[in-house]
Design a protein around this motif. Sequence first.
Motif, PDB file in Angstrom:
ATOM      1  N   GLU A 152      39.174  48.965  31.578  1.00  0.00           N
ATOM      2  CA  GLU A 152      39.318  48.939  30.122  1.00  0.00           C
ATOM      3  C   GLU A 152      38.130  48.232  29.464  1.00  0.00           C
ATOM      4  O   GLU A 152      37.571  48.706  28.469  1.00  0.00           O
ATOM      5  N   ALA A 153      37.715  47.106  30.041  1.00  0.00           N
ATOM      6  CA  ALA A 153      36.593  46.347  29.480  1.00  0.00           C
ATOM      7  C   ALA A 153      35.284  47.140  29.586  1.00  0.00           C
ATOM      8  O   ALA A 153      34.481  47.145  28.649  1.00  0.00           O
ATOM      9  N   ILE A 154      35.075  47.815  30.711  1.00  0.00           N
ATOM     10  CA  ILE A 154      33.881  48.648  30.874  1.00  0.00           C
ATOM     11  C   ILE A 154      33.861  49.735  29.820  1.00  0.00           C
ATOM     12  O   ILE A 154      32.843  49.954  29.147  1.00  0.00           O
ATOM     13  N   CYS A 155      34.981  50.417  29.654  1.00  0.00           N
ATOM     14  CA  CYS A 155      35.056  51.506  28.670  1.00  0.00           C
ATOM     15  C   CYS A 155      34.874  50.999  27.243  1.00  0.00           C
ATOM     16  O   CYS A 155      34.231  51.657  26.430  1.00  0.00           O
ATOM     17  N   ARG A 156      35.411  49.827  26.966  1.00  0.00           N
ATOM     18  CA  ARG A 156      35.245  49.245  25.627  1.00  0.00           C
ATOM     19  C   ARG A 156      33.765  48.962  25.351  1.00  0.00           C
ATOM     20  O   ARG A 156      33.239  49.321  24.297  1.00  0.00           O
ATOM     21  N   GLU A 157      33.084  48.341  26.296  1.00  0.00           N
ATOM     22  CA  GLU A 157      31.677  47.979  26.106  1.00  0.00           C
ATOM     23  C   GLU A 157      30.747  49.189  26.095  1.00  0.00           C
ATOM     24  O   GLU A 157      29.731  49.177  25.410  1.00  0.00           O
ATOM     25  N   GLY A 163      23.482  43.740  34.788  1.00  0.00           N
ATOM     26  CA  GLY A 163      23.644  42.329  34.449  1.00  0.00           C
ATOM     27  C   GLY A 163      24.224  42.114  33.065  1.00  0.00           C
ATOM     28  O   GLY A 163      25.112  41.277  32.876  1.00  0.00           O
ATOM     29  N   GLU A 164      23.726  42.880  32.103  1.00  0.00           N
ATOM     30  CA  GLU A 164      24.230  42.747  30.731  1.00  0.00           C
ATOM     31  C   GLU A 164      25.690  43.164  30.636  1.00  0.00           C
ATOM     32  O   GLU A 164      26.513  42.471  30.017  1.00  0.00           O
ATOM     33  N   LEU A 165      26.039  44.304  31.246  1.00  0.00           N
ATOM     34  CA  LEU A 165      27.429  44.761  31.203  1.00  0.00           C
ATOM     35  C   LEU A 165      28.336  43.766  31.912  1.00  0.00           C
ATOM     36  O   LEU A 165      29.410  43.432  31.401  1.00  0.00           O
ATOM     37  N   ALA A 166      27.913  43.270  33.066  1.00  0.00           N
ATOM     38  CA  ALA A 166      28.719  42.303  33.810  1.00  0.00           C
ATOM     39  C   ALA A 166      29.001  41.064  32.963  1.00  0.00           C
ATOM     40  O   ALA A 166      30.131  40.565  32.931  1.00  0.00           O
ATOM     41  N   GLU A 167      27.975  40.575  32.281  1.00  0.00           N
ATOM     42  CA  GLU A 167      28.153  39.403  31.421  1.00  0.00           C
ATOM     43  C   GLU A 167      29.130  39.695  30.285  1.00  0.00           C
ATOM     44  O   GLU A 167      29.996  38.879  29.970  1.00  0.00           O
ATOM     45  N   ARG A 168      29.012  40.857  29.686  1.00  0.00           N
ATOM     46  CA  ARG A 168      29.884  41.221  28.557  1.00  0.00           C
ATOM     47  C   ARG A 168      31.343  41.349  28.958  1.00  0.00           C
ATOM     48  O   ARG A 168      32.228  41.066  28.148  1.00  0.00           O
ATOM     49  N   ILE A 169      31.600  41.810  30.197  1.00  0.00           N
ATOM     50  CA  ILE A 169      32.996  42.020  30.606  1.00  0.00           C
ATOM     51  C   ILE A 169      33.542  40.891  31.470  1.00  0.00           C
ATOM     52  O   ILE A 169      34.716  40.895  31.820  1.00  0.00           O
ATOM     53  N   GLY A 170      32.686  39.922  31.812  1.00  0.00           N
ATOM     54  CA  GLY A 170      33.168  38.740  32.509  1.00  0.00           C
ATOM     55  C   GLY A 170      33.354  38.884  34.012  1.00  0.00           C
ATOM     56  O   GLY A 170      34.261  38.262  34.571  1.00  0.00           O
ATOM     57  N   ILE A 171      32.527  39.707  34.668  1.00  0.00           N
ATOM     58  CA  ILE A 171      32.548  39.762  36.121  1.00  0.00           C
ATOM     59  C   ILE A 171      31.123  39.546  36.633  1.00  0.00           C
ATOM     60  O   ILE A 171      30.169  39.587  35.859  1.00  0.00           O
ATOM     61  N   THR A 172      30.986  39.332  37.909  1.00  0.00           N
ATOM     62  CA  THR A 172      29.647  39.081  38.453  1.00  0.00           C
ATOM     63  C   THR A 172      28.871  40.398  38.556  1.00  0.00           C
ATOM     64  O   THR A 172      29.465  41.463  38.766  1.00  0.00           O
ATOM     65  N   PRO A 173      27.562  40.332  38.418  1.00  0.00           N
ATOM     66  CA  PRO A 173      26.746  41.535  38.604  1.00  0.00           C
ATOM     67  C   PRO A 173      26.943  42.146  39.993  1.00  0.00           C
ATOM     68  O   PRO A 173      26.932  43.366  40.139  1.00  0.00           O
ATOM     69  N   THR A 174      27.172  41.310  40.991  1.00  0.00           N
ATOM     70  CA  THR A 174      27.404  41.819  42.350  1.00  0.00           C
ATOM     71  C   THR A 174      28.665  42.669  42.409  1.00  0.00           C
ATOM     72  O   THR A 174      28.663  43.765  42.980  1.00  0.00           O
ATOM     73  N   ASN A 175      29.752  42.183  41.808  1.00  0.00           N
ATOM     74  CA  ASN A 175      30.995  42.957  41.813  1.00  0.00           C
ATOM     75  C   ASN A 175      30.856  44.257  41.028  1.00  0.00           C
ATOM     76  O   ASN A 175      31.394  45.293  41.430  1.00  0.00           O
ATOM     77  N   LEU A 176      30.132  44.213  39.934  1.00  0.00           N
ATOM     78  CA  LEU A 176      29.917  45.436  39.162  1.00  0.00           C
ATOM     79  C   LEU A 176      29.049  46.414  39.949  1.00  0.00           C
ATOM     80  O   LEU A 176      29.291  47.619  39.930  1.00  0.00           O
ATOM     81  N   SER A 177      28.075  45.913  40.675  1.00  0.00           N
ATOM     82  CA  SER A 177      27.222  46.779  41.502  1.00  0.00           C
ATOM     83  C   SER A 177      28.021  47.450  42.610  1.00  0.00           C
ATOM     84  O   SER A 177      27.776  48.615  42.939  1.00  0.00           O
ATOM     85  N   LYS A 216      36.881  49.309  46.751  1.00  0.00           N
ATOM     86  CA  LYS A 216      38.143  49.850  47.271  1.00  0.00           C
ATOM     87  C   LYS A 216      39.179  49.986  46.158  1.00  0.00           C
ATOM     88  O   LYS A 216      40.143  50.727  46.292  1.00  0.00           O
ATOM     89  N   ALA A 217      38.974  49.233  45.076  1.00  0.00           N
ATOM     90  CA  ALA A 217      39.916  49.241  43.959  1.00  0.00           C
ATOM     91  C   ALA A 217      39.202  48.735  42.716  1.00  0.00           C
ATOM     92  O   ALA A 217      38.149  48.109  42.811  1.00  0.00           O
ATOM     93  N   VAL A 218      39.807  49.012  41.569  1.00  0.00           N
ATOM     94  CA  VAL A 218      39.307  48.471  40.306  1.00  0.00           C
ATOM     95  C   VAL A 218      40.527  48.124  39.452  1.00  0.00           C
ATOM     96  O   VAL A 218      41.495  48.896  39.392  1.00  0.00           O
ATOM     97  N   ARG A 219      40.491  46.963  38.868  1.00  0.00           N
ATOM     98  CA  ARG A 219      41.600  46.551  37.999  1.00  0.00           C
ATOM     99  C   ARG A 219      41.549  47.352  36.704  1.00  0.00           C
ATOM    100  O   ARG A 219      40.474  47.645  36.186  1.00  0.00           O
ATOM    101  N   PHE A 220      42.720  47.658  36.189  1.00  0.00           N
ATOM    102  CA  PHE A 220      42.777  48.374  34.915  1.00  0.00           C
ATOM    103  C   PHE A 220      42.124  47.563  33.810  1.00  0.00           C
ATOM    104  O   PHE A 220      41.479  48.125  32.920  1.00  0.00           O
TER     105      PHE A 220
END
Length: 67
Positions: free
Chosen positions: A49-54, A19-33, A41-45
């Motif tokens: 990038e935002a995940i790696c930054r955080e 939940g915290e990571l999802a909020e920090r990178i601006g996606i829903t916790p469901t999508n991050l899960s 099936k895919a992940v946007r660059f």
Amino acid sequence: MPIIVDLDVMLARRKMGVGELAERIGITPTNLSVLKNGRAKAVRFTTLEAICRELDCQPGDIIRFER
């Protein structure tokens, strides 16, 4: 060649929840899960990038290929 997502490992090292990571990178916790559980099936660059930054890591720290 299957792609393995080790997001759990990096989240545990950083003592951060989905939940915290999802909020920090601006996606829903469901999508991050979906990504975390290897069902994406895919992940946007930009998302990767935002995940790696955080999490202060490199893409290879969370995504790997299994032989």
